[in-house]
Write an enzyme that holds these catalytic residues in place. Structure first.
Site, PDB file in Angstrom:
ATOM      1  N   ASN A 181       0.856  -1.186   0.000  1.00 50.23           N
ATOM      2  CA  ASN A 181       0.000   0.000   0.000  1.00 50.23           C
ATOM      3  C   ASN A 181       0.893   1.237   0.000  1.00 50.23           C
ATOM      4  O   ASN A 181       2.126   1.129   0.008  1.00 50.23           O
ATOM      5  CB  ASN A 181      -0.990  -0.008   1.174  1.00 50.23           C
ATOM      6  CG  ASN A 181      -0.305   0.003   2.545  1.00 50.23           C
ATOM      7  OD1 ASN A 181       0.777   0.576   2.713  1.00 50.23           O
ATOM      8  ND2 ASN A 181      -0.934  -0.618   3.530  1.00 50.23           N
ATOM      9  N   ARG A 182       0.310   2.408  -0.026  1.00 54.58           N
ATOM     10  CA  ARG A 182       1.087   3.633  -0.177  1.00 54.58           C
ATOM     11  C   ARG A 182       2.083   3.817   0.967  1.00 54.58           C
ATOM     12  O   ARG A 182       3.267   4.110   0.733  1.00 54.58           O
ATOM     13  CB  ARG A 182       0.138   4.830  -0.252  1.00 54.58           C
ATOM     14  CG  ARG A 182       0.820   6.171  -0.450  1.00 54.58           C
ATOM     15  CD  ARG A 182      -0.175   7.226  -0.892  1.00 54.58           C
ATOM     16  NE  ARG A 182      -1.422   7.201  -0.130  1.00 54.58           N
ATOM     17  CZ  ARG A 182      -2.537   7.829  -0.486  1.00 54.58           C
ATOM     18  NH1 ARG A 182      -2.575   8.532  -1.599  1.00 54.58           N
ATOM     19  NH2 ARG A 182      -3.622   7.769   0.255  1.00 54.58           N
ATOM     20  N   ARG A 183       1.632   3.634   2.192  1.00 54.14           N
ATOM     21  CA  ARG A 183       2.528   3.800   3.339  1.00 54.14           C
ATOM     22  C   ARG A 183       3.669   2.796   3.279  1.00 54.14           C
ATOM     23  O   ARG A 183       4.841   3.144   3.505  1.00 54.14           O
ATOM     24  CB  ARG A 183       1.733   3.621   4.637  1.00 54.14           C
ATOM     25  CG  ARG A 183       2.570   3.789   5.909  1.00 54.14           C
ATOM     26  CD  ARG A 183       1.741   3.486   7.153  1.00 54.14           C
ATOM     27  NE  ARG A 183       1.308   2.087   7.168  1.00 54.14           N
ATOM     28  CZ  ARG A 183       2.058   1.096   7.635  1.00 54.14           C
ATOM     29  NH1 ARG A 183       3.284   1.318   8.087  1.00 54.14           N
ATOM     30  NH2 ARG A 183       1.593  -0.139   7.648  1.00 54.14           N
ATOM     31  N   GLU A 184       3.359   1.541   2.962  1.00 58.37           N
ATOM     32  CA  GLU A 184       4.380   0.503   2.892  1.00 58.37           C
ATOM     33  C   GLU A 184       5.385   0.785   1.778  1.00 58.37           C
ATOM     34  O   GLU A 184       6.578   0.492   1.927  1.00 58.37           O
ATOM     35  CB  GLU A 184       3.713  -0.854   2.658  1.00 58.37           C
ATOM     36  CG  GLU A 184       2.903  -1.348   3.844  1.00 58.37           C
ATOM     37  CD  GLU A 184       1.994  -2.521   3.501  1.00 58.37           C
ATOM     38  OE1 GLU A 184       1.521  -3.194   4.424  1.00 58.37           O
ATOM     39  OE2 GLU A 184       1.747  -2.747   2.286  1.00 58.37           O
ATOM     40  N   ASP A 238      -6.408  -7.291   0.929  1.00 60.40           N
ATOM     41  CA  ASP A 238      -6.480  -8.726   0.638  1.00 60.40           C
ATOM     42  C   ASP A 238      -7.286  -8.970  -0.633  1.00 60.40           C
ATOM     43  O   ASP A 238      -6.927  -9.799  -1.472  1.00 60.40           O
ATOM     44  CB  ASP A 238      -7.135  -9.474   1.804  1.00 60.40           C
ATOM     45  CG  ASP A 238      -6.313  -9.414   3.077  1.00 60.40           C
ATOM     46  OD1 ASP A 238      -5.111  -9.104   3.000  1.00 60.40           O
ATOM     47  OD2 ASP A 238      -6.879  -9.675   4.150  1.00 60.40           O
TER      48      ASP A 238
END
Length: 345
Positions: A219-222, A290
């Site tokens: 995701n964006r943060r990751e 998911d």
């Protein structure tokens, strides 16, 4: 991106012929919903009158649940505890026709069990009274220790057999002790040797080398954490982080999920592709990631190209965020979402 009706039907029709193996941290997700009736006289906390409860396969098991709901032949590989939540999880998987031959139970660790307690409220929305929920507390029972050597060897032996029998493999890392570099290397090596798709949902707490994988879906943060860059929400910054990751891991498809901003797809030798969110109502984002990796991988296995798979994943996520709890969707709901958004694609 415009899908012709015939092309969408072709891809969705191949879902049921696709065999996908999900490897990762298995969980039991339990939800308790109720109404707050008063404040406890024992402490300044709300008293919840339970109205309903439900339990679902969680973590990597929720990815398999999404695959099965979309019609795929889904299998799971992982470790659970020899306990009540583990037995319950196995029964839920059986009920959903999810293969569990690669799941080993052990008394050496508990099954990861997350209990979410939610208060139900009623609100007016577009002149209609609808139910909303607010999570009050989450209770976790889990271990993040590495799995024991005997269970690890058992799992590796099974994976060498099972990977070749599936069309694609998804590695789902929730940082609960199962996924390590040795497992990653084994899975990617076996998959490449047999021409299988490998999709990875990484965890920033585990900076593994994912080189050789087919799909990487942070995701964006990751994505910013993995790229070692400061977080930002503008597309230029996200693109920079994605470029760093693509060069670092040399994956064919890098799909960054960005919540309300949709998804960004980077592919080797192709221009970046941004697909805006298809969600029309957002009630609960639990498990949307998911759904995204399940739908994207399944679409690739069914013959879709990267952009087609991204659109299918984005539409699928748009359906599940409009439901309460850790939700899934079926092919009819996915097709209906495409019909609703056709004029906006």
């Amino acid at each position: 991106m415009h899908f012709t009706s015939a092309r969408l039907t072709e891809i969705l029709g191949a879902f049921s012929r696709s065999k996908i193996l999900v490897i990762g941290d298995l969980m039991l997700d339990e939800f308790l919903w109720g109404k707050v009736t008063r404040i406890s006289p024992e402490a300044p906390v709300p008293v919840l009158d339970i109205q309903r409860r439900a339990a679902y396969p969680g973590g990597a098991a929720n990815v398999a649940r999404n695959l099965a709901s979309l019609g795929a032949q889904a299998g799971l590989a992982g470790i659970i505890g020899h306990d009540g939540p583990g037995h319950y999880l196995l029964q839920l998987l059986k009920d959903k026709n999810i293969g569990a031959d690669c799941i080993r139970s052990t008394p050496l660790r508990p099954t990861t069990h997350k209990t979410r307690v939610c208060a139900i409220t009623r609100q007016l929305h577009d002149h209609l009274e609808i139910e909303d929920q607010q999570q009050i507390v989450r209770v976790d029972n889990e271990s993040s220790a590495p799995i024991d050597p005997e269970s690890k060897q058992w799992l590796f032996d099974r994976l060498r057999v099972e990977i070749r029998a599936h069309d694609a493999v998804i590695i789902e890392d929730y940082a609960k002790g199962l996924i390590d570099q040795e497992l990653v290397t084994l899975v990617i090596s076996e998959a490449k040797a047999h021409g299988k798709i490998v999709a990875i949902d990484p965890n920033p707490n585990n900076p593994f080398d994912w080189s050789g994988g087919t799909v990487l879906k942070p995701n964006r943060r990751e994505a910013f954490l993995a790229a070692g860059l400061p977080y930002a929400e503008n597309e230029e910054a996200v693109l920079k982080a994605g470029t760093v990751l693509q060069k670092k891991h040399a994956v064919r498809h890098l799909l960054i999920t960005m919540g309300e901003a949709g998804m960004l797809l980077l592919e080797q030798g192709q221009k970046p592709y941004h697909t805006p969110t298809r969600a029309q109502n957002v009630f609960d984002v639990s498990g949307a990631g998911d759904t995204a990796i399940a739908a994207f991988t399944l679409a690739l296995a069914a013959g879709a190209n990267g952009i087609e798979a991204a659109e299918i994943a984005n539409h699928a996520a748009g359906v599940v965020v409009g439901k309460l709890g850790t939700a899934t969707l079926n092919v009819d709901e996915l097709r209906e979402m495409f019909s609703k958004t056709e004029g906006r694609t």
